[in-house]
Design an enzyme around this catalytic site. Structure first.
Site, mmCIF file in Angstrom:
data_model
loop_
_atom_site.group_PDB
_atom_site.id
_atom_site.type_symbol
_atom_site.label_atom_id
_atom_site.label_comp_id
_atom_site.label_asym_id
_atom_site.label_seq_id
_atom_site.Cartn_x
_atom_site.Cartn_y
_atom_site.Cartn_z
ATOM 1 N N GLY A 1 0.835 -1.211 0.000
ATOM 2 C CA GLY A 1 0.000 0.000 0.000
ATOM 3 C C GLY A 1 0.859 1.247 0.000
ATOM 4 N N GLU B 1 5.845 -5.654 5.657
ATOM 5 C CA GLU B 1 6.151 -7.064 5.903
ATOM 6 C C GLU B 1 6.163 -7.906 4.614
ATOM 7 O OE1 GLU B 1 4.547 -10.262 6.642
ATOM 8 O OE2 GLU B 1 6.167 -10.856 8.007
ATOM 9 N N ASP C 1 0.647 1.245 9.183
ATOM 10 C CA ASP C 1 0.209 0.402 10.311
ATOM 11 C C ASP C 1 1.243 0.310 11.435
ATOM 12 O OD1 ASP C 1 -2.029 -0.040 8.831
ATOM 13 O OD2 ASP C 1 -1.598 -2.125 8.338
ATOM 14 N N ARG D 1 -4.613 -3.484 10.013
ATOM 15 C CA ARG D 1 -5.093 -4.806 9.654
ATOM 16 C C ARG D 1 -4.825 -5.825 10.767
ATOM 17 N NH1 ARG D 1 -5.070 -6.544 3.943
ATOM 18 N NH2 ARG D 1 -3.217 -5.338 3.477
ATOM 19 N N ARG E 1 -23.233 7.299 15.452
ATOM 20 C CA ARG E 1 -22.864 7.403 14.032
ATOM 21 C C ARG E 1 -21.456 6.849 13.829
ATOM 22 N NH1 ARG E 1 -27.495 8.877 13.547
ATOM 23 N NH2 ARG E 1 -28.265 10.734 12.465
ATOM 24 N N HIS F 1 -8.841 5.188 3.236
ATOM 25 C CA HIS F 1 -7.595 5.565 2.561
ATOM 26 C C HIS F 1 -7.208 7.028 2.744
ATOM 27 C CE1 HIS F 1 -8.563 1.716 0.673
ATOM 28 N NE2 HIS F 1 -7.271 1.600 0.530
ATOM 29 N N GLN G 1 -6.236 8.099 5.305
ATOM 30 C CA GLN G 1 -5.071 7.994 6.203
ATOM 31 C C GLN G 1 -3.773 7.727 5.450
ATOM 32 O OE1 GLN G 1 -6.662 5.425 9.817
ATOM 33 N NE2 GLN G 1 -7.831 5.106 7.958
HETATM 34 O O1 F6P Z 1 -1.136 -2.183 5.088
HETATM 35 C C1 F6P Z 1 -1.598 -0.885 5.025
HETATM 36 C C2 F6P Z 1 -3.088 -0.841 4.847
HETATM 37 O O2 F6P Z 1 -3.454 0.498 4.705
HETATM 38 C C3 F6P Z 1 -3.893 -1.544 5.939
HETATM 39 O O3 F6P Z 1 -4.052 -0.764 7.088
HETATM 40 C C4 F6P Z 1 -5.197 -1.821 5.224
HETATM 41 O O4 F6P Z 1 -5.899 -2.894 5.769
HETATM 42 C C5 F6P Z 1 -4.734 -2.133 3.838
HETATM 43 O O5 F6P Z 1 -3.484 -1.512 3.660
HETATM 44 C C6 F6P Z 1 -5.693 -1.683 2.761
HETATM 45 O O6 F6P Z 1 -5.228 -2.106 1.538
HETATM 46 P P1 F6P Z 1 -5.798 -1.658 0.120
HETATM 47 O O7 F6P Z 1 -5.228 -0.304 -0.190
HETATM 48 O O8 F6P Z 1 -5.302 -2.696 -0.802
HETATM 49 O O9 F6P Z 1 -7.272 -1.581 0.251
#
Ligand code: F6P
Length: 350
Positions: free
Chosen positions: A11, A106, A130, A174, A274, A280, A282
């Site tokens: 990502g 990782e 993360d 995650r 709510r 994304h 973030q």
């Molecule tokens: O590993 C970074 C991360 O942003 C995780 O926090 C999240 O679960 C995942 O990538 C989302 O991935 P994608 O951009 O493929 O939806």
């Protein structure tokens, strides 16, 4: 003139471009290397797709989010990628790349390690919002994500207070709850739920009710996307998923737990609730000063290692020092949120 390739895998996150800039400048200015961007992570090496990077093409990118060389979750060692490791070896030879800088979390570093075992010169740089890569105090991208989430919580506070509402804020994470923990503390969350700790819903309802009794008619709940909720008799349910489709590293697409949680809270407490999913947002936008400095330091340190002829290593932050450790030390496990952080939140979750 030695040729060095740099790739970004997994990502995207703020600070990738700052790292690329540092790697390229250090390579060109101090070592007179020819620098290449490998396009879209490991996919670029499978396809032999690279482009030269120089001082001009990496100018003005320090503060830009994303990655100018693209990224992907391509796993050369995945079950559908038979023959790809061999293709990578052939392309490295054909393109005459002396060494690779692999910027990633990782999954990306796992592939880097396997390739280093096959004789590829590779040095890793840890990135992920993360912050779950072991061996390093911080990965770059994390600080920016925490700041974005904290700002969002601040904004949601005003609506929570004005409307006497419970606001659930779902953040990424995650496998671990670092973003939820840090943004929750910084944003003054009343409840923080992370994958590392089993969720006790009765405690959640009780905390919110107690706040109301003492006149705090709103609450902020920060939750990691990767928690599992107990459904009945404290039995654990599965993850809440956006899709059951797995990526090349076997990860499902998480997201949506916040809405489930909000519904449960409203039903059981009767308080209007709510949910906001930050998703994304973030991972986007300009990196914080902390992430720019960290990624710059990582980039310089990685090139120093390559110049010394080291391979199979990753640069990491320990205290205020950048050191290097073996790639294999960061494989196969995650850096989880420990009890120190969890205990700290108990003072605020009453
Ligand atoms: O590993 C970074 C991360 O942003 C995780 O926090 C999240 O679960 C995942 O990538 C989302 O991935 P994608 O951009 O493929 O939806």
């Amino acid at each position: 003139m030695k040729k060095i390739g740099v790739l970004t895998g997994g990502g995207d996150c703020p600070g990738l471009n700052a790292t690329i800039r540092a790697v390229v400048r250090k390579g060109i200015i101090d070592y007179r290397y020819k620098m290449y961007g490998i396009l879209e992570g490991w996919k670029g090496l499978i396809d032999g797709n690279i482009k030269e990077l120089d001082m001009n093409s990496t100018a003005g990118i320090l503060y830009r989010g994303g990655t100018i060389i693209g990224t992907s979750r391509t796993n050369p060692f995945g079950k559908d990628n038979k023959g790809d490791p061999e293709r990578i070896l052939e392309n490295i030879k054909k393109l005459d790349l002396h060494a690779i800088v692999s910027i990633g979390g990782e999954d990306t570093q796992g592939a880097a390690f396997k390739l280093s075992e096959m004789g590829v010169n590779v040095v890793g740089i840890p990135k992920t919002i993360d912050n779950d890569l072991p061996g390093t105090d911080y990965t770059f991208g994390f600080d920016t994500a925490v700041n974005i989430a904290t700002e969002a919580i601040d904004r949601l506070h005003t609506t929570a207070e004005s409307h006497n509402r419970v606001m659930v804020v779902e953040v990424m994470g995650r496998h671990t709850g670092w973003i939820a923990m840090f943004a929750g503390i910084a944003g003054g969350a009343d409840i923080i739920l992370i994958p590392e700790k089993p969720v006790d819903m009765d405690e959640v309802y009780e905390t919110i009710r107690k706040r109301h009794k003492r006149g705090r008619n709103f609450s902020i709940v920060v939750v990691s996307e990767g928690i599992k909720l107990p459904v009945k008799d404290n039995e654990e349910s599965g993850f809440v998923l956006q899709s059951t489709k797995k990526d090349a590293y076997g990860h499902v697409m998480l997201g949506g737990i916040g809405s489930v949680l909000a519904k449960m809270i409203e039903e059981r407490t009767g308080f209007e609730t709510r949910c906001t999913v930050l998703g994304h947002t973030q991972r986007g936008g300009t990196p914080t000063a902390f992430d720019r400095v960290l990624s710059t330091r990582f980039g310089i340190a990685a090139m120093e290692l390559i110049h010394k002829g080291e391979s199979g290593k990753i640069v990491v932050l320990r205290g205020n020092k950048i050191i290097s450790i073996e790639l294999k030390e960061v494989m196969g496990h995650y850096k989880t949120v420990d009890d120190y952080w969890y205990d700290l939140t108990k003072v605020f979750s009453v």
